[in-house]
Design a protein around this motif. Structure first.
Motif, short mmCIF file in Angstrom:
data_model
loop_
_atom_site.label_atom_id
_atom_site.label_comp_id
_atom_site.label_asym_id
_atom_site.label_seq_id
_atom_site.Cartn_x
_atom_site.Cartn_y
_atom_site.Cartn_z
N ASP A 117 -10.60 19.98 -4.97
CA ASP A 117 -11.59 19.75 -3.92
C ASP A 117 -11.04 19.06 -2.68
OD1 ASP A 117 -13.57 20.99 -5.31
OD2 ASP A 117 -14.69 19.17 -5.83
N GLY A 118 -10.22 18.01 -2.88
CA GLY A 118 -9.79 17.20 -1.74
C GLY A 118 -8.56 17.70 -1.02
N ALA A 119 -7.91 18.73 -1.55
CA ALA A 119 -6.70 19.26 -0.91
C ALA A 119 -7.07 20.12 0.30
CB ALA A 119 -5.89 20.09 -1.91
N ILE A 120 -6.18 20.20 1.27
CA ILE A 120 -6.44 21.00 2.47
C ILE A 120 -6.22 22.48 2.15
CG2 ILE A 120 -5.78 21.45 4.86
CD1 ILE A 120 -4.86 18.54 5.01
N ALA A 121 -7.21 23.30 2.41
CA ALA A 121 -7.13 24.74 2.16
C ALA A 121 -6.65 25.49 3.39
CB ALA A 121 -8.50 25.27 1.73
N GLU A 139 -14.78 21.94 1.16
CA GLU A 139 -15.52 22.28 2.37
C GLU A 139 -15.59 23.78 2.60
OE1 GLU A 139 -15.48 21.40 7.21
OE2 GLU A 139 -13.92 20.56 5.93
N ILE A 140 -14.49 24.50 2.41
CA ILE A 140 -14.53 25.95 2.66
C ILE A 140 -15.38 26.65 1.60
CG2 ILE A 140 -12.39 26.54 1.39
CD1 ILE A 140 -13.65 28.09 4.71
N ARG A 141 -15.39 26.10 0.37
CA ARG A 141 -16.28 26.68 -0.66
C ARG A 141 -17.74 26.49 -0.27
NH1 ARG A 141 -11.89 25.57 -4.81
NH2 ARG A 141 -12.27 23.32 -4.78
N GLU A 142 -18.07 25.28 0.22
CA GLU A 142 -19.46 25.02 0.61
C GLU A 142 -19.85 25.82 1.85
OE1 GLU A 142 -19.87 20.80 1.04
OE2 GLU A 142 -20.02 20.45 -1.14
N ARG A 143 -18.95 25.90 2.82
CA ARG A 143 -19.24 26.69 4.03
C ARG A 143 -19.53 28.15 3.66
NH1 ARG A 143 -17.49 25.62 9.25
NH2 ARG A 143 -16.95 23.46 9.69
N THR A 144 -18.67 28.69 2.78
CA THR A 144 -18.84 30.08 2.36
C THR A 144 -20.17 30.27 1.64
OG1 THR A 144 -16.45 30.40 2.16
CG2 THR A 144 -17.86 31.94 0.97
N ALA A 145 -20.51 29.33 0.76
CA ALA A 145 -21.75 29.45 0.00
C ALA A 145 -22.97 29.43 0.92
CB ALA A 145 -21.84 28.31 -1.02
N VAL A 146 -23.00 28.50 1.86
CA VAL A 146 -24.16 28.40 2.75
C VAL A 146 -24.30 29.66 3.60
CG1 VAL A 146 -25.15 27.15 4.71
CG2 VAL A 146 -24.12 25.88 2.81
N THR A 172 -14.55 32.11 11.62
CA THR A 172 -14.27 33.51 11.34
C THR A 172 -13.90 33.71 9.87
OG1 THR A 172 -13.47 33.80 13.61
CG2 THR A 172 -12.90 35.52 12.02
N LEU A 173 -13.05 32.83 9.36
CA LEU A 173 -12.64 32.88 7.96
C LEU A 173 -13.86 32.79 7.05
CD1 LEU A 173 -9.80 32.70 6.33
CD2 LEU A 173 -10.45 30.31 6.01
N THR A 174 -14.80 31.91 7.40
CA THR A 174 -16.01 31.73 6.59
C THR A 174 -16.85 33.00 6.56
OG1 THR A 174 -16.00 29.38 7.17
CG2 THR A 174 -18.02 30.27 6.24
N VAL A 175 -16.95 33.68 7.70
CA VAL A 175 -17.70 34.95 7.73
C VAL A 175 -17.04 35.95 6.78
CG1 VAL A 175 -18.44 36.90 9.15
CG2 VAL A 175 -18.49 34.58 10.10
N PHE A 176 -15.72 36.04 6.82
CA PHE A 176 -14.98 36.96 5.96
C PHE A 176 -15.31 36.70 4.48
CE2 PHE A 176 -10.34 38.18 4.62
CZ PHE A 176 -10.81 39.30 3.96
#
Length: 700
Positions: A117-121, A139-146, A172-176
């Motif tokens: 969780d705390g590592a930079i993706a 954060e990227i997991r939560e962004r993607t989920a929302v 953009t990555l989150t949209v993908f």
């Protein structure tokens, strides 16, 4: 025709081939399959002669998160042009695999191994390297989920298309990842593409939503993209599948006002549809189900909409990253990829896929030459980049600067393990520049070739063999690359003797063959890859296999092969000679064949772009012809040599030959919006009437 002695210069040597993950993989396969492979060449031969065994080993030793089971890997009796199905019965999801890691004992379960969780993706870096924003795996997991849950609430379902016209950013990555989590199809175009080029793509795929940046910054210029959003909306009006546009903020603290744009809302407004739901949900789809639509360049016609499968791309990336590049040999948090790319190039997918194996990816947006030529290199050092991806044009810019920029003198590159180059032919002079002047000797130069059509490499790098000047180190595992005689008929495809040049073909099926072209019953697909030779994938490149070092040498595009009086050679051979002999005078060049309807033979034309302050003279023409005669062959000397004010390139900086060839051969073309400088093509029309230019003067 190229210098064989130069090509036998060893530039890089792996520290210990037996310490690589490919070697471990090979030994495991030996035990399980009763094989006796000892080296890379053995491994490659087994991988292409026994494709079911090989790809099953990849699936088992380097698993992806999946459910279901298969009864056969692939039907090896099926014709290649039937697009065989791989791992039928297996279901997977691209976003789930990127955001999680398979459980060691049960690959149907997702874990946060290698992706804590705390590592930079991922890290977003804007032009000038002053705006840097890190994003953790949590954060990227939560962004993607929302965002995915918001899309679901808005009716996005499996098979729907969602497009972006956007920069290389976290948004953009989150949209993908959000659209692929739902089983939808993602499509991306860069903001610097012309409106017509964007519409040529979007009108074909009919996306449900289009996410667009509100502003762009490139090369020091700030551009309001709201007028372009309006143009795209107007161009898609009447297509009932298109439901709306979402504006993504270039500056997070001040999104642009889009109230004046029809059917457009801000990203914040769209996200409210999720009602704050951060629960991750992934729809696992069939192994061969599509997840992305990418596009041919469209430089001479309507772009082809190439559709790739989730399972094929995931499994192939495991192979390339781990077996070719040892990417999981280091601790996940020690790996960092920076692939310089726009979202309109297949290398954007490559940049995103770095995260599949737990590697941090840097999302760089803008020019790498702002505010100067050193800032980007310092970023590589500061961010401890291990794998850097650029193009030959990047090397050329550094080498020809006044004074030249020497990366290893600019900053500490001790963390850098590899620099990959793709997009156009890397000259032999650039190989030598890389090791003699530019980068530390421990860094591997990975010259890779493949691309959009297969979302994979056909030839590339390995950690188990040495690197010699020029070419690419090896055919990729599972890719049966051969060199076919261009003169052979469709039904008599045959290999050329080792060392001779010919068509790059692949003669066995592979999992990343496109599943289809969008909205094509099959004719365009067949004509693109299988019309040239029966049941053989023809890639469109002109190559040769070196008889001693066994590297593949890329000689240019097959449709740009030069053929005066029956002597066939590639334009890259001419470029190699000019790069090696005139580094201080010639900035760039384009070499094409002219054959008009009235011509009985082809004439070779060479156009030279001079360096600032350097004159185009008849003495230079003579020296250039002499160098080409010496390095490539006397029968390969261009008949005409002219100066040019500009050479056409795509917006991804690929040099483009075909439009020039068509124009000087008497055709009137409609230039594509994928060209960065299409107005420069007007200069070349005068050469279709070459007689008017060289008379009454003697020919140049």
């Amino acid at each position: 025709m190229a210098d064989s002695q130069l090509q036998m210069r060893k530039l890089w040597q792996p520290a210990d081939p037996k310490a690589t993950q490919a070697y471990t993989f090979m030994q495991n396969a030996n035990r399980k399959r009763s094989r006796s492979m000892e080296n890379w060449d053995d491994l490659h031969a087994w991988s292409v002669d026994n494709i079911s065994e090989f790809w099953e080993e990849v699936f088992q030793q380097l698993p992806i998160i999946h459910s279901g089971s298969y009864s056969e890997v692939v039907d090896e009796t099926a014709r290649m042009d039937s697009i065989p199905t791989w791992f039928k019965g297996v279901k997977t999801n691209l976003a789930e695999n990127i955001l999680y890691w398979p459980d060691a004992s049960d690959p149907s379960k997702a874990t946060t191994t290698r992706k804590r969780d705390g590592a930079i993706a991922c890290t977003e870096v804007r032009e000038g390297c002053t705006e840097i924003r890190h994003c953790t795996w949590k954060e990227i997991r939560e962004r993607t989920a929302v965002l995915s849950n918001a899309m679901r609430a808005r009716g996005v379902r499996k098979g729907d298309r969602v497009a972006v016209v956007a920069s290389n950013s976290i948004d953009t990555l989150t949209v993908f990842y959000a659209v692929t989590a739902l089983g939808g199809l993602f499509s991306s175009s860069s903001t610097d593409m012309g409106t017509k080029g964007i519409l040529d793509r979007l009108r074909q795929i009919k996306p449900k939503f289009v996410f667009v940046d509100d502003w762009a910054v490139y090369n020091g210029k700030t551009i309001d993209l709201r007028p372009k959003i309006g143009e795209i909306e107007a161009g898609l009006r009447g297509i009932e599948e298109v439901e709306g546009f979402v504006s993504m903020p270039r500056w997070q603290d001040k999104p642009a006002d889009v109230s004046g744009l029809a059917k457009c809302e801000t990203l914040a407004s769209f996200l409210r549809s999720a009602n704050g739901d951060k629960t991750p949900r992934f729809e696992r789809i069939e192994f061969r189900d599509p997840f992305i639509i990418v596009y041919s360049s469209g430089t001479t016609g309507m772009p082809k909409c190439i559709v790739h499968s989730a399972g094929g791309v995931l499994l192939n990336n495991r192979k390339e990253a781990i077996l070719h590049r040892d990417s999981t040999a280091l601790d996940a948090e020690a790996n960092c990829v920076l692939q310089y790319t726009t979202t309109g190039w297949i290398m954007y997918l490559s940049s995103c896929l770095a995260m599949l194996n737990g590697t941090r990816t840097i999302l760089f947006d803008g020019s790498p030459f702002q505010p100067d030529l050193k800032a980007f290199l310092k970023l590589v050092s500061d961010q401890h980049v291990t794998d850097l991806g650029v193009s030959p044009r990047y090397f050329q810019t550094l080498a020809t600067a006044k004074p030249p920029v020497i990366p290893r003198d600019v900053t500490d590159l001790s963390h850098l393990r590899r620099v990959s180059s793709t997009g156009m032919v890397l000259s032999e002079a650039q190989f030598e520049y890389f090791y003699d002047h530019a980068f530390p000797p421990h860094v591997q130069l990975a010259n890779i070739s493949g691309g959009t059509d297969l979302a994979a490499c056909l030839t590339g790098d390995t950690m188990m063999k040495p690197l010699y000047t020029g070419g690419t180190m090896t055919a990729m595992l599972g890719m049966k690359v051969e060199v076919f005689d261009q003169e052979a008929g469709r039904m008599e495809g045959r290999t050329v003797p080792v060392g001779e040049a010919g068509e790059l073909v692949c003669t066995r099926p592979f999992p990343t063959m496109p599943v289809m072209f969008w909205d094509d019953p099959g004719e365009k697909y067949f004509n693109a890859y299988f019309a040239r030779f029966d049941n053989v994938w023809t890639h469109g490149d002109f190559i040769s296999l070196h008889p001693q070092n066994k590297q593949f040498y890329m000689l240019g595009r097959a449709d740009g092969v030069l053929n005066p009086s029956g002597v066939r050679f590639g334009s890259a051979e001419v470029y190699n000679s000019l790069d090696a002999n005139f580094p201080d005078e010639i900035q760039d060049s384009v070499c094409v064949g002219q054959r008009r309807p009235q011509d009985t033979d082809e004439s070779v034309m060479l156009f030279l772009l001079m360096k600032p302050g350097k004159a185009f003279t008849q003495d230079l023409v003579k020296r250039a012809k002499d160098a080409i005669a010496r390095d490539v062959g006397r029968r390969c000397v261009p008949k005409y040599v002219f100066e040019t004010p500009e050479i056409p390139t795509t917006i991804n900086l690929k040099k483009v030959e075909l439009p020039v060839k068509q124009i000087v051969s008497g055709k009137t073309i409609k230039p594509s919006d994928t060209l960065a400088n299409k107005a420069c093509l007007e200069f070349y029309y005068q050469f279709s009437k070459i007689e008017d230019l060289v008379q009454p003067r003697s020919k140049l």
